[in-house]
Design a protein around this motif. Sequence first.
Motif, PDB file in Angstrom:
ATOM      1  N   GLY A  38      55.561  76.362   8.996  1.00 18.80           N
ATOM      2  CA  GLY A  38      55.454  77.735   8.500  1.00 18.80           C
ATOM      3  C   GLY A  38      54.669  77.786   7.201  1.00 18.80           C
ATOM      4  O   GLY A  38      53.881  78.716   6.963  1.00 18.80           O
ATOM      5  N   SER A  42      51.184  79.746   6.508  1.00 15.40           N
ATOM      6  CA  SER A  42      51.046  80.703   5.404  1.00 15.40           C
ATOM      7  C   SER A  42      49.827  80.385   4.544  1.00 15.40           C
ATOM      8  O   SER A  42      49.103  81.287   4.101  1.00 15.40           O
ATOM      9  N   TYR A  45      46.368  81.750   5.489  1.00 19.42           N
ATOM     10  CA  TYR A  45      45.994  83.132   5.183  1.00 19.42           C
ATOM     11  C   TYR A  45      45.103  83.214   3.944  1.00 19.42           C
ATOM     12  O   TYR A  45      44.446  84.240   3.709  1.00 19.42           O
ATOM     13  N   LEU A  58      52.787  90.261  12.789  1.00 20.77           N
ATOM     14  CA  LEU A  58      53.622  89.312  12.068  1.00 20.77           C
ATOM     15  C   LEU A  58      55.011  89.906  11.827  1.00 20.77           C
ATOM     16  O   LEU A  58      56.032  89.249  12.047  1.00 20.77           O
ATOM     17  N   VAL A  62      58.559  88.515  13.384  1.00 16.97           N
ATOM     18  CA  VAL A  62      59.688  88.130  12.526  1.00 16.97           C
ATOM     19  C   VAL A  62      60.928  88.927  12.899  1.00 16.97           C
ATOM     20  O   VAL A  62      62.041  88.376  12.965  1.00 16.97           O
ATOM     21  N   THR A  84      58.597  81.492  12.902  1.00 20.36           N
ATOM     22  CA  THR A  84      57.529  80.611  12.439  1.00 20.36           C
ATOM     23  C   THR A  84      56.265  80.800  13.269  1.00 20.36           C
ATOM     24  O   THR A  84      55.146  80.763  12.741  1.00 20.36           O
ATOM     25  N   VAL A  87      54.372  83.694  12.036  1.00 19.94           N
ATOM     26  CA  VAL A  87      53.662  83.410  10.788  1.00 19.94           C
ATOM     27  C   VAL A  87      52.368  82.643  11.063  1.00 19.94           C
ATOM     28  O   VAL A  87      51.312  82.950  10.500  1.00 19.94           O
TER      29      VAL A  87
END
Length: 207
Positions: A38, A42, A45, A58, A62, A84, A87
Motif C-alpha cells: 500500500g 501511495s 501517486y 479509490l 476503500v 490496498t 490504493v
Amino acid sequence: MFDIEITRQMVTLSMISVASYFDIKKREVNDIIWIIFGGVGSILYLFEPIDFITVLYLGIGVAIGIVWILSRAFGQADGLALITLAVILPSYDKFPVTVIVSIITPFLAALYGLCCNMTYNISDLLHGRLFFGVCEKLHRKAFAFFVLHRKREHERFVFAAQDRDKFVFHFRPKTDLEFSNDFQGHVVSALPLIPFMLVSVILILLL
C-alpha cells in the motif's frame, strides 16, 4: 521514465500473489504485506497527476473494503486486500478495479466450492458411501449435495457441518468458528478468497 500504469499492475499482481500464498497455506495474511505494498502504491501517486475519477474509484474501493470488514461476511484480510488494491490500482482502462473484483471474487469462490462439493459427493456416490450414517430428509440431502461434503484426510481448513446423524448448515458468516481438523463427518470448506482476487485481477487485465 518508467510506465506508472504497468508498475501499478506489477505491484498489484505481486501483492496479491504473495498474499495468496499465505492465505492458502495458513488462512492468515500478515498486515505488513498491506502496509508495504500500500505504501508503494501511495508513493506512485507522486509521479502522476491525480484526476477526479481516480479519487472517486479509490474512495469507492476503500469503502467496499471497509464494508467487507465490518459486515464480518468476509475475513479481515480480504477487506484489507480490497482496500490496498484500491490504493495501488484504483482503475484500469477507465473501469473501477476494486468494484469488479469485489463482484467476481465471491462468484468464483462459490463456483469453485460448488464444483468441489459435487466432485467429492459424486465420488462418494460411486463408492456407495454418499451420506453414510446420516439420517436426514431428502430435500436436506439434496441441498447438502451442493454445499457440504465428507471431510478428506488432506483437508485442514474446514468447519464441521454435522452433529451426530444430522447436518448443520451455516447460513451466517463463520468468523467465530474454529477449524475442525480432526472431524470425520461432513464439513464446509473455508475457502481462501485472496487467490480468487488474483484470478479476478488477471481476468480484468487480460480481458
